[in-house]
Design an enzyme around this catalytic site. Structure first.
Site, PDB file in Angstrom:
ATOM      1  N   LYS A 177      26.005  11.972  34.782  1.00 18.56           N
ATOM      2  CA  LYS A 177      25.255  11.923  33.526  1.00 18.56           C
ATOM      3  C   LYS A 177      25.141  13.322  32.919  1.00 18.56           C
ATOM      4  CE  LYS A 177      22.072  10.209  36.001  1.00 18.56           C
ATOM      5  NZ  LYS A 177      20.835   9.639  36.593  1.00 18.56           N
ATOM      6  N   THR A 209      11.430  10.487  27.609  1.00 21.27           N
ATOM      7  CA  THR A 209      12.604  10.505  28.482  1.00 21.27           C
ATOM      8  C   THR A 209      12.252  10.241  29.939  1.00 21.27           C
ATOM      9  OG1 THR A 209      12.370  12.908  28.729  1.00 21.27           O
ATOM     10  CG2 THR A 209      13.847  12.112  26.985  1.00 21.27           C
ATOM     11  N   GLY A 211      11.990   8.600  33.259  1.00 27.65           N
ATOM     12  CA  GLY A 211      12.611   7.454  33.911  1.00 27.65           C
ATOM     13  C   GLY A 211      13.970   7.068  33.382  1.00 27.65           C
ATOM     14  N   THR A 212      14.624   7.934  32.617  1.00 30.04           N
ATOM     15  CA  THR A 212      15.925   7.566  32.055  1.00 30.04           C
ATOM     16  C   THR A 212      16.966   7.311  33.151  1.00 30.04           C
ATOM     17  OG1 THR A 212      16.399   9.926  31.754  1.00 30.04           O
ATOM     18  CG2 THR A 212      15.604   8.710  29.831  1.00 30.04           C
ATOM     19  N   GLY A 213      16.981   8.163  34.190  1.00 33.82           N
ATOM     20  CA  GLY A 213      17.949   7.969  35.262  1.00 33.82           C
ATOM     21  C   GLY A 213      17.709   6.685  36.031  1.00 33.82           C
ATOM     22  N   CYS A 214      16.440   6.398  36.329  1.00 33.56           N
ATOM     23  CA  CYS A 214      16.097   5.142  37.007  1.00 33.56           C
ATOM     24  C   CYS A 214      16.544   3.952  36.170  1.00 33.56           C
ATOM     25  CB  CYS A 214      14.588   5.057  37.232  1.00 33.56           C
ATOM     26  SG  CYS A 214      13.880   6.381  38.224  1.00 33.56           S
TER      27      CYS A 214
END
Length: 285
Positions: A177, A209, A211-214
């Site tokens: 990412k 933003t 928790g975007t990766g989760c």
């Protein structure tokens, strides 16, 4: 009536609801998968950051997994925050022995706020015990650097090089990412057997933003759970799911500020596609 397609989150808890198991379950529901969860840690955190972590003992993580898998057919798994080498090995041991559909690993090491969420000793266990079981791994730029023991990428081409190198080392499809890079677009790199693809979306000016990766990794798990067959372990096999997951995240990011939750990095709006139709919180199939 056909049985529900089940996705499993193995991750920590976030009381503010924007990341961790809470974000995963919201994402599963929004994308039409039935959500289940095994907790690996309790955290004291908010949109302002992480104030403390209380790990769940590895034996109890293993027990949660065993009891769940004895009863429920799971079609895809998202693994997030694990915290310690013992928990990494416990999760790898159960999933390696029993299987539960494609495994999407979000190698949570550092929160958006900068707080460290993975013990240094656990990184080696992640590389040796868990990565060989993974279908897709979704590191951000700093996490890819840690996994490769290399400096963080500073440009898209460096992300391409690191994603391809990580794929060569672990065999999994890699979604690196690129949100930490500069530029008008946020560009992710998908590297796997066959070819490498770039997946870009316009960068949004927002502080929502958390928790975007989760959310992205759990979206991939939900879509894999709902797929008629497990995606082929190639770039081409996962690219359609990555594109759909990125579209979902883009909408959630765009709508996040409208939630007005918290005074720090607020959460994305997991149910953005449903709210205006008066169906917030419902699942679709």
């Amino acid at each position: 009536m056909s049985a529900a397609r089940v996705a499993l989150s193995v991750a920590g808890s976030d009381p503010s609801g924007g990341a961790g198991v809470q974000a995963d379950l919201k994402t599963f529901g929004a994308l039409g998968a039935y959500g289940t969860a095994v907790l690996t840690a309790l955290t004291a955190q908010s949109t302002r950051g992480v104030a403390g972590v209380h790990p769940v003992p590895a034996d109890f993580v293993r027990r949660q997994l065993d009891v769940l898998l004895d009863d429920v057919a799971v079609h895809a798994v998202k693994v997030g925050m694990l915290g310690s080498a013992d928990v990494v090995r416990a999760v790898a041991g159960v999933l390696g022995e029993r299987g539960a559909g494609p495994l999407v690993l979000d190698p949570v090491m550092v929160a958006t706020s900068g707080d460290r969420l993975l013990d240094a000793d656990a990184v080696d266990a992640l590389r040796t015990d868990l990565l060989p079981l993974v279908a897709v791994v979704t590191p951000n730029v700093p996490e890819a650097a840690v996994l490769l023991d290399a400096p963080p990428a500073r440009a898209v081409q460096e992300c391409v090089d690191q994603a391809e190198e990580l794929h060569r080392r672990c065999g999994a499809v890699v979604l690196l990412k690129g949100g930490h890079l500069d530029g008008g677009d946020s560009v992710d790199v998908l590297a796997g057997a066959g070819r490498t693809a770039l997946v870009g979306r316009p960068r949004l000016d927002t502080t929502a933003t958390h928790g975007t990766g989760c959310t992205l990794s759990s979206a991939l798990a939900a879509l894999a759970a709902r797929a008629p067959a497990p995606p082929e372990p190639t770039t081409a096999g996962w690219l359609p799911l990555v594109e759909e997951a990125r579209d979902y995240l883009q909408g959630a990011l765009a709508a996040g500020a409208g939630l007005g939750v918290g005074s720090g990095h607020g959460p994305v709006d997991h149910f953005h596609a449903h709210a205006h139709a008066g169906t917030a919180g419902r699942t679709t199939s």
